[in-house]
Scaffold this active site. Structure first.
Site, mmCIF file in Angstrom:
data_model
loop_
_atom_site.group_PDB
_atom_site.id
_atom_site.type_symbol
_atom_site.label_atom_id
_atom_site.label_comp_id
_atom_site.label_asym_id
_atom_site.label_seq_id
_atom_site.Cartn_x
_atom_site.Cartn_y
_atom_site.Cartn_z
ATOM 1 N N ASP A 33 46.675 29.127 95.750
ATOM 2 C CA ASP A 33 47.000 29.461 97.142
ATOM 3 C C ASP A 33 47.865 30.715 97.221
ATOM 4 O O ASP A 33 48.645 31.002 96.312
ATOM 5 C CB ASP A 33 47.739 28.271 97.768
ATOM 6 C CG ASP A 33 47.791 28.366 99.282
ATOM 7 O OD1 ASP A 33 47.054 29.186 99.863
ATOM 8 O OD2 ASP A 33 48.576 27.619 99.896
ATOM 9 N N HIS A 50 42.155 38.180 97.245
ATOM 10 C CA HIS A 50 41.168 37.316 96.570
ATOM 11 C C HIS A 50 40.694 37.973 95.260
ATOM 12 O O HIS A 50 40.505 37.289 94.261
ATOM 13 C CB HIS A 50 39.985 37.036 97.492
ATOM 14 C CG HIS A 50 40.360 36.237 98.718
ATOM 15 N ND1 HIS A 50 41.146 35.114 98.656
ATOM 16 C CD2 HIS A 50 40.043 36.394 100.038
ATOM 17 C CE1 HIS A 50 41.317 34.613 99.882
ATOM 18 N NE2 HIS A 50 40.662 35.374 100.733
ATOM 19 N N GLU A 80 36.682 23.072 104.149
ATOM 20 C CA GLU A 80 37.305 23.551 105.396
ATOM 21 C C GLU A 80 37.357 25.086 105.459
ATOM 22 O O GLU A 80 37.619 25.655 106.520
ATOM 23 C CB GLU A 80 38.717 22.971 105.533
ATOM 24 C CG GLU A 80 38.748 21.462 105.821
ATOM 25 C CD GLU A 80 38.372 20.587 104.628
ATOM 26 O OE1 GLU A 80 38.630 20.995 103.479
ATOM 27 O OE2 GLU A 80 37.787 19.506 104.845
ATOM 28 N N LEU A 144 37.414 24.268 76.191
ATOM 29 C CA LEU A 144 37.938 23.954 77.526
ATOM 30 C C LEU A 144 36.804 23.615 78.495
ATOM 31 O O LEU A 144 35.781 24.305 78.512
ATOM 32 C CB LEU A 144 38.691 25.190 78.055
ATOM 33 C CG LEU A 144 39.156 25.131 79.506
ATOM 34 C CD1 LEU A 144 40.363 24.217 79.645
ATOM 35 C CD2 LEU A 144 39.514 26.535 80.009
HETATM 36 C C1 FPP Z 1 43.834 30.625 98.946
HETATM 37 O O1 FPP Z 1 44.463 31.789 99.404
HETATM 38 C C2 FPP Z 1 42.704 30.904 98.129
HETATM 39 C C3 FPP Z 1 41.399 30.666 98.489
HETATM 40 C C4 FPP Z 1 40.982 30.141 99.793
HETATM 41 C C5 FPP Z 1 40.313 30.928 97.604
HETATM 42 C C6 FPP Z 1 40.641 30.968 96.145
HETATM 43 C C7 FPP Z 1 39.774 31.978 95.580
HETATM 44 C C8 FPP Z 1 40.055 32.798 94.544
HETATM 45 C C9 FPP Z 1 41.257 32.722 93.697
HETATM 46 C C10 FPP Z 1 39.152 33.875 94.224
HETATM 47 C C11 FPP Z 1 37.740 33.438 94.135
HETATM 48 C C12 FPP Z 1 37.427 32.720 92.879
HETATM 49 C C13 FPP Z 1 36.188 32.279 92.699
HETATM 50 C C14 FPP Z 1 35.746 31.672 91.415
HETATM 51 C C15 FPP Z 1 35.259 32.403 93.811
HETATM 52 P P1 FPP Z 1 44.569 31.975 100.965
HETATM 53 O O2 FPP Z 1 43.495 32.901 101.383
HETATM 54 O O3 FPP Z 1 44.542 30.666 101.666
HETATM 55 O O4 FPP Z 1 45.983 32.635 101.056
HETATM 56 P P2 FPP Z 1 46.990 32.529 102.273
HETATM 57 O O5 FPP Z 1 47.315 31.063 102.451
HETATM 58 O O6 FPP Z 1 48.157 33.320 101.786
HETATM 59 O O7 FPP Z 1 46.324 33.136 103.472
#
Ligand code: FPP
Length: 259
Positions: A33, A50, A80, A144
């Site tokens: 997150d 991202h 979601e 892993l």
């Molecule tokens: C949360 O950050 C992260 C996500 C919703 C996606 C996680 C994705 C990655 C780490 C990259 C993609 C990896 C793959 C394998 C597809 P957020 O956007 O909710 O951050 P915020 O809460 O600060 O807005």
């Protein structure tokens, strides 16, 4: 010294691969997150957060393998997340496509076995095929296991398990009163995997957000204040050190330190 005190002393030892005292949790799950906040803090578009999140993921998979963790589950797209703007969904799907296309050969070479949990039926055909390919290519690897939770929601997973059981009951192959927690667990998306010992969430938020709700019954929860793009081997080791300071009792009276 009491057993608990001596166990805590052991748990406080620094992590050091190759040392006898080096114990890591078997299964670590991570809620990655804070990508958006990482980007906003730097005046960058969310997609950059991202992208840097994918780099943090690569580092973490390598570190988990080096540390001898057997299972690493990552929450990469939730059921979601479809409520986000279309452009961000496109970016996240694009990053998944690129991650599988660019990294699958390296993961395979590193003996990583890839598993996917979540609802695949609603995904675009090309993504379904990429996910199938990742599982198929790496199915005999015994290093892993990387479990990618994609289009995943825990309540949806539990509902799928209930549906599978209901079909058996309706067909007369299963008595309703034979349904136990153990049987339901065997109808989840990846029934052969152990429950996570520890669930780590970055960004300082302290909730599970529909991640592994069934499997988290006795998981230790570790919340770290950094955003996911800044996560690295040292952060993983610090989270494991925190886990090892916990006493796990699984509802009983006998303490077991995290290992
Ligand atoms: C949360 O950050 C992260 C996500 C919703 C996606 C996680 C994705 C990655 C780490 C990259 C993609 C990896 C793959 C394998 C597809 P957020 O956007 O909710 O951050 P915020 O809460 O600060 O807005």
């Amino acid at each position: 010294m009491s057993d608990a005190a001596s166990a805590k002393e052991t748990a406080a030892e620094p992590l050091q691969a190759g040392s006898d005292s080096f114990e890591v949790p078997r299964h670590v799950a991570i809620i990655m997150d804070g990508n958006g906040r990482w980007a906003a803090a730097r005046g960058l578009p969310r997609v950059e957060g991202h992208r840097r999140g994918v780099e943090a993921l690569r580092r973490t998979v390598r570190a988990a393998g080096d540390l001898g963790i057997s299972y690493l589950t990552i929450f990469s797209f939730s059921s979601e997340n479809w409520s986000r703007p279309a452009s961000e969904i496109r970016d996240l799907l694009g990053l998944l496509r690129r991650f599988v296309r660019n990294d699958l050969a390296d993961l395979h070479k590193s003996n990583v076995r890839v598993r996917i949990i979540g609802e695949r039926a609603d995904l675009d055909r090309d993504i379904r095929l990429l996910l199938d390919e990742a599982e198929e290519l790496t199915r005999n690897n015994d290093g892993l296991t990387l479990i990618v939770a994609f289009n995943y929601g825990a309540r949806q997973e539990i509902a799928r398990a209930a549906r599978r059981l209901a079909i058996e009951v309706a067909a007369g192959r299963l008595a309703a009163d034979a349904i136990t927690p153990d049987l339901l667990a065997r109808h989840l998306d990846a029934p052969d995997l152990p429950d996570p010992d520890v669930i780590v969430r970055t960004s300082g938020e302290q909730r599970l957000s529909n991640f592994l709700l069934w499997q988290a019954a006795y998981s230790e929860l570790v919340f770290v204040p950094i955003n996911w793009p800044d996560f690295d081997r040292a952060a993983l080791e610090a989270a494991i050190a925190e886990y090892r300071r916990r006493e796990r009792r699984f509802g009983g009276l006998v303490a077991q330190t995290g290992s």
